[in-house]
Design an enzyme around this catalytic site. Structure first.
Site, PDB file in Angstrom:
ATOM      1  N   HIS A 242      -9.462   6.714   2.273  1.00  0.00           N
ATOM      2  CA  HIS A 242      -9.890   6.948   3.661  1.00  0.00           C
ATOM      3  C   HIS A 242     -11.112   7.853   3.760  1.00  0.00           C
ATOM      4  O   HIS A 242     -11.153   8.783   4.580  1.00  0.00           O
ATOM      5  CB  HIS A 242      -8.716   7.525   4.472  1.00  0.00           C
ATOM      6  CG  HIS A 242      -8.645   6.964   5.866  1.00  0.00           C
ATOM      7  ND1 HIS A 242      -9.082   7.656   6.957  1.00  0.00           N
ATOM      8  CD2 HIS A 242      -8.217   5.772   6.314  1.00  0.00           C
ATOM      9  CE1 HIS A 242      -8.896   6.926   8.042  1.00  0.00           C
ATOM     10  NE2 HIS A 242      -8.366   5.772   7.686  1.00  0.00           N
TER      11      HIS A 242
ATOM     12  N   GLU B  79     -14.092  -1.486   5.995  1.00  0.00           N
ATOM     13  CA  GLU B  79     -13.481  -1.676   7.324  1.00  0.00           C
ATOM     14  C   GLU B  79     -14.337  -1.074   8.426  1.00  0.00           C
ATOM     15  O   GLU B  79     -14.247  -1.511   9.570  1.00  0.00           O
ATOM     16  CB  GLU B  79     -12.078  -1.096   7.352  1.00  0.00           C
ATOM     17  CG  GLU B  79     -11.999   0.396   7.291  1.00  0.00           C
ATOM     18  CD  GLU B  79     -10.560   0.888   7.335  1.00  0.00           C
ATOM     19  OE1 GLU B  79      -9.720   0.383   6.581  1.00  0.00           O
ATOM     20  OE2 GLU B  79     -10.282   1.785   8.145  1.00  0.00           O
TER      21      GLU B  79
ATOM     22  N   TYR C  54      -3.625  11.216   6.657  1.00  0.00           N
ATOM     23  CA  TYR C  54      -3.771   9.818   7.086  1.00  0.00           C
ATOM     24  C   TYR C  54      -2.696   8.937   6.439  1.00  0.00           C
ATOM     25  O   TYR C  54      -2.355   9.105   5.276  1.00  0.00           O
ATOM     26  CB  TYR C  54      -5.163   9.261   6.701  1.00  0.00           C
ATOM     27  CG  TYR C  54      -5.093   7.765   6.764  1.00  0.00           C
ATOM     28  CD1 TYR C  54      -4.875   7.005   5.627  1.00  0.00           C
ATOM     29  CD2 TYR C  54      -5.064   7.136   8.005  1.00  0.00           C
ATOM     30  CE1 TYR C  54      -4.681   5.647   5.705  1.00  0.00           C
ATOM     31  CE2 TYR C  54      -4.874   5.782   8.093  1.00  0.00           C
ATOM     32  CZ  TYR C  54      -4.674   5.031   6.941  1.00  0.00           C
ATOM     33  OH  TYR C  54      -4.474   3.686   7.042  1.00  0.00           O
TER      34      TYR C  54
ATOM     35  N   GLU D 285      -9.158   2.276  -1.856  1.00  0.00           N
ATOM     36  CA  GLU D 285      -9.950   1.865  -0.698  1.00  0.00           C
ATOM     37  C   GLU D 285     -10.724   3.036  -0.105  1.00  0.00           C
ATOM     38  O   GLU D 285     -10.215   4.154  -0.048  1.00  0.00           O
ATOM     39  CB  GLU D 285      -9.001   1.301   0.350  1.00  0.00           C
ATOM     40  CG  GLU D 285      -9.608   0.993   1.675  1.00  0.00           C
ATOM     41  CD  GLU D 285      -8.572   0.663   2.714  1.00  0.00           C
ATOM     42  OE1 GLU D 285      -7.424   0.337   2.342  1.00  0.00           O
ATOM     43  OE2 GLU D 285      -8.885   0.754   3.905  1.00  0.00           O
TER      44      GLU D 285
ATOM     45  N   ASP E  80      -5.235   3.861   0.042  1.00  0.00           N
ATOM     46  CA  ASP E  80      -6.386   4.085   0.914  1.00  0.00           C
ATOM     47  C   ASP E  80      -6.784   5.558   0.856  1.00  0.00           C
ATOM     48  O   ASP E  80      -6.031   6.432   1.277  1.00  0.00           O
ATOM     49  CB  ASP E  80      -6.013   3.703   2.360  1.00  0.00           C
ATOM     50  CG  ASP E  80      -7.231   3.668   3.277  1.00  0.00           C
ATOM     51  OD1 ASP E  80      -7.101   3.169   4.402  1.00  0.00           O
ATOM     52  OD2 ASP E  80      -8.318   4.131   2.862  1.00  0.00           O
TER      53      ASP E  80
ATOM     54  N   GLU F 187      -4.811  -7.328   4.976  1.00  0.00           N
ATOM     55  CA  GLU F 187      -3.960  -6.221   5.422  1.00  0.00           C
ATOM     56  C   GLU F 187      -3.131  -6.692   6.610  1.00  0.00           C
ATOM     57  O   GLU F 187      -3.637  -7.380   7.500  1.00  0.00           O
ATOM     58  CB  GLU F 187      -4.822  -5.028   5.829  1.00  0.00           C
ATOM     59  CG  GLU F 187      -4.020  -3.839   6.336  1.00  0.00           C
ATOM     60  CD  GLU F 187      -4.893  -2.646   6.641  1.00  0.00           C
ATOM     61  OE1 GLU F 187      -6.118  -2.773   6.580  1.00  0.00           O
ATOM     62  OE2 GLU F 187      -4.335  -1.579   6.941  1.00  0.00           O
TER      63      GLU F 187
ATOM     64  N   TRP G 248     -11.919  12.035   8.240  1.00  0.00           N
ATOM     65  CA  TRP G 248     -10.468  11.805   8.428  1.00  0.00           C
ATOM     66  C   TRP G 248     -10.042  10.542   7.692  1.00  0.00           C
ATOM     67  O   TRP G 248     -10.736   9.546   7.721  1.00  0.00           O
ATOM     68  CB  TRP G 248     -10.153  11.634   9.913  1.00  0.00           C
ATOM     69  CG  TRP G 248      -8.749  11.181  10.138  1.00  0.00           C
ATOM     70  CD1 TRP G 248      -7.595  11.913   9.944  1.00  0.00           C
ATOM     71  CD2 TRP G 248      -8.318   9.875  10.535  1.00  0.00           C
ATOM     72  NE1 TRP G 248      -6.498  11.152  10.235  1.00  0.00           N
ATOM     73  CE2 TRP G 248      -6.894   9.897  10.583  1.00  0.00           C
ATOM     74  CE3 TRP G 248      -8.977   8.686  10.843  1.00  0.00           C
ATOM     75  CZ2 TRP G 248      -6.130   8.771  10.955  1.00  0.00           C
ATOM     76  CZ3 TRP G 248      -8.235   7.569  11.202  1.00  0.00           C
ATOM     77  CH2 TRP G 248      -6.825   7.641  11.265  1.00  0.00           C
TER      78      TRP G 248
ATOM     79  N   ARG H 174     -14.006  -5.310   2.874  1.00  0.00           N
ATOM     80  CA  ARG H 174     -12.961  -5.206   3.904  1.00  0.00           C
ATOM     81  C   ARG H 174     -13.466  -5.415   5.322  1.00  0.00           C
ATOM     82  O   ARG H 174     -12.719  -5.235   6.278  1.00  0.00           O
ATOM     83  CB  ARG H 174     -12.267  -3.841   3.799  1.00  0.00           C
ATOM     84  CG  ARG H 174     -11.282  -3.810   2.673  1.00  0.00           C
ATOM     85  CD  ARG H 174     -10.514  -2.533   2.544  1.00  0.00           C
ATOM     86  NE  ARG H 174      -9.901  -1.991   3.723  1.00  0.00           N
ATOM     87  CZ  ARG H 174      -8.835  -2.448   4.338  1.00  0.00           C
ATOM     88  NH1 ARG H 174      -8.260  -3.547   3.913  1.00  0.00           N
ATOM     89  NH2 ARG H 174      -8.339  -1.842   5.404  1.00  0.00           N
TER      90      ARG H 174
ATOM     91  N   ARG I 237       0.841  -1.179   0.000  1.00  0.00           N
ATOM     92  CA  ARG I 237       0.000   0.000   0.000  1.00  0.00           C
ATOM     93  C   ARG I 237       0.878   1.231   0.000  1.00  0.00           C
ATOM     94  O   ARG I 237       1.895   1.261   0.723  1.00  0.00           O
ATOM     95  CB  ARG I 237      -0.905   0.000   1.243  1.00  0.00           C
ATOM     96  CG  ARG I 237      -2.004   1.021   1.212  1.00  0.00           C
ATOM     97  CD  ARG I 237      -2.795   1.092   2.502  1.00  0.00           C
ATOM     98  NE  ARG I 237      -2.127   1.912   3.497  1.00  0.00           N
ATOM     99  CZ  ARG I 237      -2.747   2.355   4.591  1.00  0.00           C
ATOM    100  NH1 ARG I 237      -4.020   2.040   4.833  1.00  0.00           N
ATOM    101  NH2 ARG I 237      -2.099   3.121   5.466  1.00  0.00           N
TER     102      ARG I 237
HETATM  103  O1  LIG Z   1      -6.931   0.730   6.010  1.00  0.00           O
HETATM  104  C1  LIG Z   1      -6.441   0.998   7.105  1.00  0.00           C
HETATM  105  O2  LIG Z   1      -5.599   0.308   7.711  1.00  0.00           O
HETATM  106  C2  LIG Z   1      -6.890   2.272   7.795  1.00  0.00           C
HETATM  107  O3  LIG Z   1      -8.118   2.678   7.311  1.00  0.00           O
HETATM  108  C3  LIG Z   1      -6.811   2.113   9.271  1.00  0.00           C
HETATM  109  O4  LIG Z   1      -5.494   2.414   9.638  1.00  0.00           O
HETATM  110  C4  LIG Z   1      -7.750   2.975  10.088  1.00  0.00           C
HETATM  111  O5  LIG Z   1      -7.417   4.318   9.899  1.00  0.00           O
HETATM  112  C5  LIG Z   1      -7.596   2.588  11.547  1.00  0.00           C
HETATM  113  O6  LIG Z   1      -7.862   1.216  11.669  1.00  0.00           O
HETATM  114  C6  LIG Z   1      -8.556   3.379  12.417  1.00  0.00           C
HETATM  115  O7  LIG Z   1      -8.457   2.935  13.742  1.00  0.00           O
HETATM  116 MG   LIG Z   2      -8.516   1.874   5.442  1.00  0.00          MG
END
Ligand SMILES: O=C(O)[C@@H](O)[C@@H](O)[C@H](O)[C@H](O)CO
Ligand SMILES: [Mg+2]
Length: 405
Positions: free
Chosen positions: A215, A265, A162, A239, A213, A342, A405, A286, A150
């Protein structure tokens, strides 16, 4: 009283570098199972849900009755779904599967139907403040044998974003006891991603999967723009391009780009993904064992996804404990439509609290063949790492309005 009767349920909250909530279910004969209940930034809500509202209902029940207990906790609460409830149910579910597989004397993946592959391909997190720093990190991951990497780089003009860590291997975004604030500007971010992928393809070639990602930070048409920009570089996926409450919004992205999309996620039930899957608006789901109701429910999500040729790409950040990683690998090894897992390495302090059998080799991970999940918690060591409040950051646009975020 049968040996498999649930005699004790303990919720263990600890912080070996970051917070984790672990559930331990103990049977009459001393056999026990563990489950991850960690919800980053809201850990104590799940710990209380388990200790105050779940544990009293389970003492005296038969630990073998996994499906019945799942339905009892899901339907019996009356108030359904949501990350707190489903993380609590997930922890119970993981612990009960751990117990059942231990009693059967086999690793959980065998109980789930056996291995459908030799190992689970994982992806690592190459990141850096600049494109050059990120490519250097990506070369390092490629040299370690990662087949999927990634890419997350800093954004020129933004102080923080992020996915960019001060450490090459460890990343913990929950960085303060009150949410830290960062500025976001999509018009600065969008033009920065294609150059990152162009540099990565130049440096690494085409025999490595490259992921990114987003995000949750774009609108559908901005995500469509990004997908088109990246098509020449063949990403494995982008993602969370947009917040996924409006599943229909993904139709707009799909109309404009063939770049594969991964989402889920933050999902905690099949209902969060049903339209995305049935309309084939995504390519990877995810959702995780810890936030989506455990192994029992995640198998249902994977089975629905398989009907539409959608594969799994389960979340595996460091805020999912080694208990989750172990469960995810047993799950991923056994299903037909595994895509990628991941894998963000935990710190040595975390690995010491959670001894485990899973191993990395040749770009893949395997859960090992210890009976059950193949992971444990050292309660005495956990106690030396008391909980400390930590929250995820928030994003504001340059005009001060809240953003994702
Ligand atoms: O894909 C990822 O790993 C992120 O989206 C995560 O790091 C996410 O920000 C954290 O799990 C939040 O706690
Ligand atoms: Mg993520």
């Amino acid at each position: 009283m049968p040996a498999s009767t649930i005699a004790d349920i303990r919720t263990i909250t600890c912080s070996p570098g970051r917070n984790f909530v672990t559930l331990k279910i103990v049977c009459e004969d001393g056999t026990y199972g563990v489950g991850d209940a960690t919800l980053n930034g809201r850990e104590l809500a799940v710990a209380s849900y388990l200790a105050d509202h779940v544990a009293p209902c389970l003492i005296g029940r038969d630990a073998h009755r996994i499906e019945d207990i799942w339905q009892y906790l899901y339907r019996g609460a009356y108030w359904r779904r949501g990350p707190v409830t489903m993380s609590a149910i997930a922890a119970v579910d993981m612990a009960l599967w751990d117990i059942k597989a231990k009693r059967a004397g086999m690793p959980l993946y065998q109980l789930l139907g056996g291995a459908a592959r030799e190992g689970c391909m994982v992806y690592g997190h190459a990141n850096g403040e600049t494109i050059d720093d990120t490519i250097e990190a990506a070369r390092d991951y490629a040299a370690q044998g990662y087949r999927a990497i990634r890419l997350q780089a800093g954004v020129p003009g933004l102080a923080k974003t992020y996915g960019v860590s001060s450490d090459r291997y460890f990343y913990e975004p929950a960085d303060a006891d009150l949410p830290s604030e960062a500025a976001w500007a999509t018009h600065k971010y969008l033009p920065s991603v294609a150059p990152l992928f162009a540099a990565a393809r130049d440096a690494l070639g085409w025999d490595v999967h490259l992921l990114h990602d987003v995000h949750h930070r774009l609108t559908p048409i901005e995500a469509a723009r990004l997908g088109k920009d990246l098509e020449p570089f063949r990403p494995f996926w982008i993602e969370d391009p947009v917040p996924a409450e409006n599943q229909q919004g993904f139709r707009l992205i799909r109309q404009h780009t063939t770049t594969p999309i991964a989402v889920g996620e933050v999902f905690n039930s099949i209902w969060d993904a049903k339209q995305l899957i049935e309309e084939q608006l995504i390519d990877y789901i995810r959702a995780t064992v810890v936030h989506a109701g455990g192994i029992t429910h995640l198998r249902r999500i994977a089975a629905l996804a398989d009907l539409y040729r959608i594969r799994t790409g389960c979340h595996g950040a460091t805020d999912l404990s080694p208990v989750s990683m172990a469960a995810a690998l047993h799950f991923g090894l056994s299903i037909p439509n595994f895509g990628v897992q991941e894998y963000m390495r935990h710190t040595e302090a975390t690995d010491a609290v959670f001894p485990h059998a899973y191993r990395f080799a040749d770009g893949m991970m395997h859960p090992g063949d210890a009976p059950g999940l193949g992971v444990d918690i050292d309660e005495a060591l956990a106690e030396t790492h008391p909980y400390r409040r930590a929250y995820l950051p928030v994003n504001r646009l340059e005009d001060g309005s809240m953003h994702d975020w």
